[in-house]
Design a protein around this motif. Structure first.
Motif, mmCIF file in Angstrom:
data_model
loop_
_atom_site.group_PDB
_atom_site.id
_atom_site.type_symbol
_atom_site.label_atom_id
_atom_site.label_comp_id
_atom_site.label_asym_id
_atom_site.label_seq_id
_atom_site.Cartn_x
_atom_site.Cartn_y
_atom_site.Cartn_z
ATOM 1 N N LEU A 50 0.821 -1.209 0.000
ATOM 2 C CA LEU A 50 0.000 0.000 0.000
ATOM 3 C C LEU A 50 0.858 1.263 0.000
ATOM 4 C CD1 LEU A 50 -2.827 -1.038 2.489
ATOM 5 C CD2 LEU A 50 -3.078 -0.604 0.037
ATOM 6 N N LEU A 51 1.994 1.218 0.666
ATOM 7 C CA LEU A 51 2.897 2.375 0.657
ATOM 8 C C LEU A 51 3.417 2.621 -0.761
ATOM 9 C CD1 LEU A 51 4.967 1.723 3.928
ATOM 10 C CD2 LEU A 51 2.978 3.214 3.622
ATOM 11 N N LYS A 52 3.758 1.545 -1.447
ATOM 12 C CA LYS A 52 4.242 1.684 -2.817
ATOM 13 C C LYS A 52 3.136 2.203 -3.737
ATOM 14 C CE LYS A 52 7.807 -1.898 -2.484
ATOM 15 N NZ LYS A 52 8.899 -0.907 -2.519
ATOM 16 N N GLU A 53 1.919 1.716 -3.513
ATOM 17 C CA GLU A 53 0.788 2.170 -4.323
ATOM 18 C C GLU A 53 0.511 3.656 -4.091
ATOM 19 O OE1 GLU A 53 -3.985 1.195 -4.869
ATOM 20 O OE2 GLU A 53 -2.667 -0.314 -3.963
ATOM 21 N N GLU A 287 -9.925 4.411 1.765
ATOM 22 C CA GLU A 287 -10.590 3.778 0.629
ATOM 23 C C GLU A 287 -10.924 2.332 0.997
ATOM 24 O OE1 GLU A 287 -8.105 4.068 -2.798
ATOM 25 O OE2 GLU A 287 -8.158 6.264 -2.849
ATOM 26 N N ALA A 288 -12.065 1.858 0.539
ATOM 27 C CA ALA A 288 -12.521 0.518 0.917
ATOM 28 C C ALA A 288 -11.515 -0.559 0.541
ATOM 29 C CB ALA A 288 -13.872 0.230 0.262
ATOM 30 N N ASP A 289 -10.970 -0.494 -0.667
ATOM 31 C CA ASP A 289 -10.046 -1.551 -1.093
ATOM 32 C C ASP A 289 -8.720 -1.469 -0.345
ATOM 33 O OD1 ASP A 289 -9.405 0.817 -2.360
ATOM 34 O OD2 ASP A 289 -9.053 -0.071 -4.315
ATOM 35 N N SER A 290 -8.268 -0.248 -0.024
ATOM 36 C CA SER A 290 -7.031 -0.101 0.754
ATOM 37 C C SER A 290 -7.216 -0.686 2.150
ATOM 38 C CB SER A 290 -6.631 1.371 0.873
ATOM 39 O OG SER A 290 -6.314 1.930 -0.373
ATOM 40 N N ALA A 291 -8.328 -0.341 2.786
ATOM 41 C CA ALA A 291 -8.599 -0.814 4.152
ATOM 42 C C ALA A 291 -8.761 -2.326 4.189
ATOM 43 C CB ALA A 291 -9.844 -0.133 4.701
ATOM 44 N N ALA A 292 -9.421 -2.889 3.172
ATOM 45 C CA ALA A 292 -9.613 -4.344 3.120
ATOM 46 C C ALA A 292 -8.278 -5.061 2.948
ATOM 47 C CB ALA A 292 -10.561 -4.706 1.981
ATOM 48 N N GLU A 293 -7.462 -4.560 2.040
ATOM 49 C CA GLU A 293 -6.140 -5.157 1.802
ATOM 50 C C GLU A 293 -5.280 -5.060 3.067
ATOM 51 O OE1 GLU A 293 -2.146 -4.246 -0.876
ATOM 52 O OE2 GLU A 293 -4.103 -3.655 -1.663
ATOM 53 N N ASN A 294 -5.359 -3.911 3.730
ATOM 54 C CA ASN A 294 -4.552 -3.705 4.929
ATOM 55 C C ASN A 294 -4.988 -4.627 6.071
ATOM 56 O OD1 ASN A 294 -2.350 -2.269 5.993
ATOM 57 N ND2 ASN A 294 -3.696 -0.892 7.126
ATOM 58 N N TYR A 300 -5.679 -7.421 12.088
ATOM 59 C CA TYR A 300 -6.527 -6.779 13.092
ATOM 60 C C TYR A 300 -7.855 -6.362 12.470
ATOM 61 C CZ TYR A 300 -2.933 -6.622 16.705
ATOM 62 O OH TYR A 300 -2.016 -6.977 17.661
ATOM 63 N N SER A 301 -8.795 -5.963 13.320
ATOM 64 C CA SER A 301 -10.150 -5.639 12.855
ATOM 65 C C SER A 301 -10.202 -4.213 12.305
ATOM 66 C CB SER A 301 -11.145 -5.784 14.013
ATOM 67 O OG SER A 301 -11.082 -7.087 14.550
ATOM 68 N N THR A 302 -10.833 -4.066 11.161
ATOM 69 C CA THR A 302 -10.938 -2.745 10.555
ATOM 70 C C THR A 302 -12.257 -2.082 10.932
ATOM 71 O OG1 THR A 302 -10.989 -1.487 8.473
ATOM 72 C CG2 THR A 302 -11.887 -3.720 8.404
ATOM 73 N N PRO A 303 -12.239 -0.769 11.193
ATOM 74 C CA PRO A 303 -13.471 -0.035 11.454
ATOM 75 C C PRO A 303 -14.137 0.438 10.157
ATOM 76 C CG PRO A 303 -11.618 1.427 11.738
ATOM 77 C CD PRO A 303 -11.043 0.082 11.388
ATOM 78 N N ASN A 304 -13.527 0.081 9.018
ATOM 79 C CA ASN A 304 -14.003 0.540 7.717
ATOM 80 C C ASN A 304 -15.139 -0.367 7.241
ATOM 81 O OD1 ASN A 304 -14.144 1.007 4.793
ATOM 82 N ND2 ASN A 304 -12.289 2.223 5.098
#
Length: 357
Positions: A50-53, A287-294, A300-304
């Motif tokens: 994600l950092l590279k993206e 962003e939804a896809d960033s949060a899902a990938e992360n 850990y659990s995402t609040p997104n």
């Protein structure tokens, strides 16, 4: 001669400054100022892809540093040696940072993806209206265990840890709030108590636990559990998820008396030299896809809320790591205790560790 020496010294100083500047430019790929974003985060707490993206999308070069504890992070930012643009503190440290005027208010108009965050995780007491922070990950403190090794124990209650049958089998995290917290939870007291009599009871309760404690350690617990070299440990939900991923025989429970509900959050420290880039990064991570990938990478659990629709249903429906609202009501968020009582908790914890033989 004196003027010659002064001129020589000046040349040396300028040369050293140029060398230092060149070194910095080499590290950052020749970019300066608004072309660089310096992030300060927990170790292994973001997908490097994600950092590279983000760099590819924005042209902003990321310098990424990590810390081990909230307190270490706070101290380094206060020292001001590095101009961090992004930091990821826990909720009680945000209260401390606000008291010391260390954060920049967020411009929500630059964060349109904030709409993706579940409203349950917004407008919490440590930062009303999310003026200074955005939720990053959340989770619980609980017990990871190997059912094959602990027999009938399901750790529905904290009191199970005190059972004599678990003598020298319990591993604890090396953290005062969590360890003192299990005694407070067991006694039905707040995790944020500053009542001296309640804290005295909690210390006495911990003394009773000492014979069952094998060790108070850090990340080593993960491999011990994965390799079936340990049977039960106090841990955070995300670490438990990682352990279970590696060893499906393991299980995780949050006792019914309650526990800690924690939040790590993205903030912009006043040290920031790229506030615009910091907002771009926060919005990118929302962003939804960033949060899902992360979330998939970190565990850990995402609040997104928008990200959940993109994730494995088996993961997001696992109530051990995404507990329902009814269970969350039994959980408590850490608050800043103030310097004096942080000291009290730390001293209690130190005495407890010294009592373990």
């Amino acid at each position: 001669m004196k003027k010659l020496i002064q001129a020589t010294v000046a040349i040396v100083i300028i040369s050293l400054a140029l060398l230092y500047t060149t070194k910095l430019l080499n590290i950052s790929g020749g970019k300066t100022g608004k072309d660089i974003l310096t992030i300060y985060n927990w170790g292994e707490y973001i997908d490097p892809a994600l950092l590279k993206e983000f760099e590819k999308e924005t042209g902003i070069h990321v310098i990424y540093e990590t810390f081990d504890t909230n307190e270490a992070m706070l101290t380094k930012i206060k020292q001001g040696g590095t101009a961090y643009d992004i930091a990821v503190p826990s909720e009680y440290i945000i209260e401390k940072m606000l008291e010391e005027d260390m954060l920049i208010p967020l411009d929500h108009t630059k964060l349109p993806n904030l709409k993706n965050i579940d409203s349950y995780f917004l407008d919490l007491p440590f930062d009303p209206h999310n003026k200074y922070s955005i939720p990053y990950f959340w989770g619980t403190v609980g017990i990871v265990f190997n059912p094959d090794k602990v027999g009938e124990f399901d750790f529905h209650s904290w009191q199970d840890l005190w059972d004599p049958a678990l003598r020298r089998q319990v591993f604890l995290v090396d953290s005062a709030r969590e360890v003192v917290g299990i005694a407070l939870n067991n006694l039905g007291y707040s995790l944020n108590t500053t009542d001296d009599s309640e804290l005295a009871e909690a210390e006495a309760k911990l003394a009773e636990l000492a014979p069952n404690v094998k060790a108070v350690i850090g990340d080593e617990t993960t491999q011990l559990m994965v390799n079936n070299e340990a049977s039960v440990a106090l841990t955070w939900s995300g670490q438990a998820a990682d352990m279970i991923f590696e060893n499906e025989a393991l299980d995780y429970a949050v006792p019914h008396e309650g526990s800690n509900l924690w939040f790590d959050n993205i903030v912009i420290p006043k040290t920031s030299k790229n506030v615009e880039g910091a907002h771009k990064f926060i919005n990118f991570m929302l962003e939804a896809d960033s949060a899902a990938e992360n979330a998939d990478y970190v565990g850990y659990s995402t609040p997104n809320k928008a990200a959940l629709a993109l994730m494995d249903e088996e993961v997001v429906n696992d109530e051990r790591f995404y507990p329902p609202i009814e269970q969350r009501e039994t959980l408590e968020v850490y608050r800043d205790l103030g310097l004096d009582y942080i000291g009290v908790y730390n001293e209690m914890f130190l005495r407890f560790k010294m009592s373990i033989r």
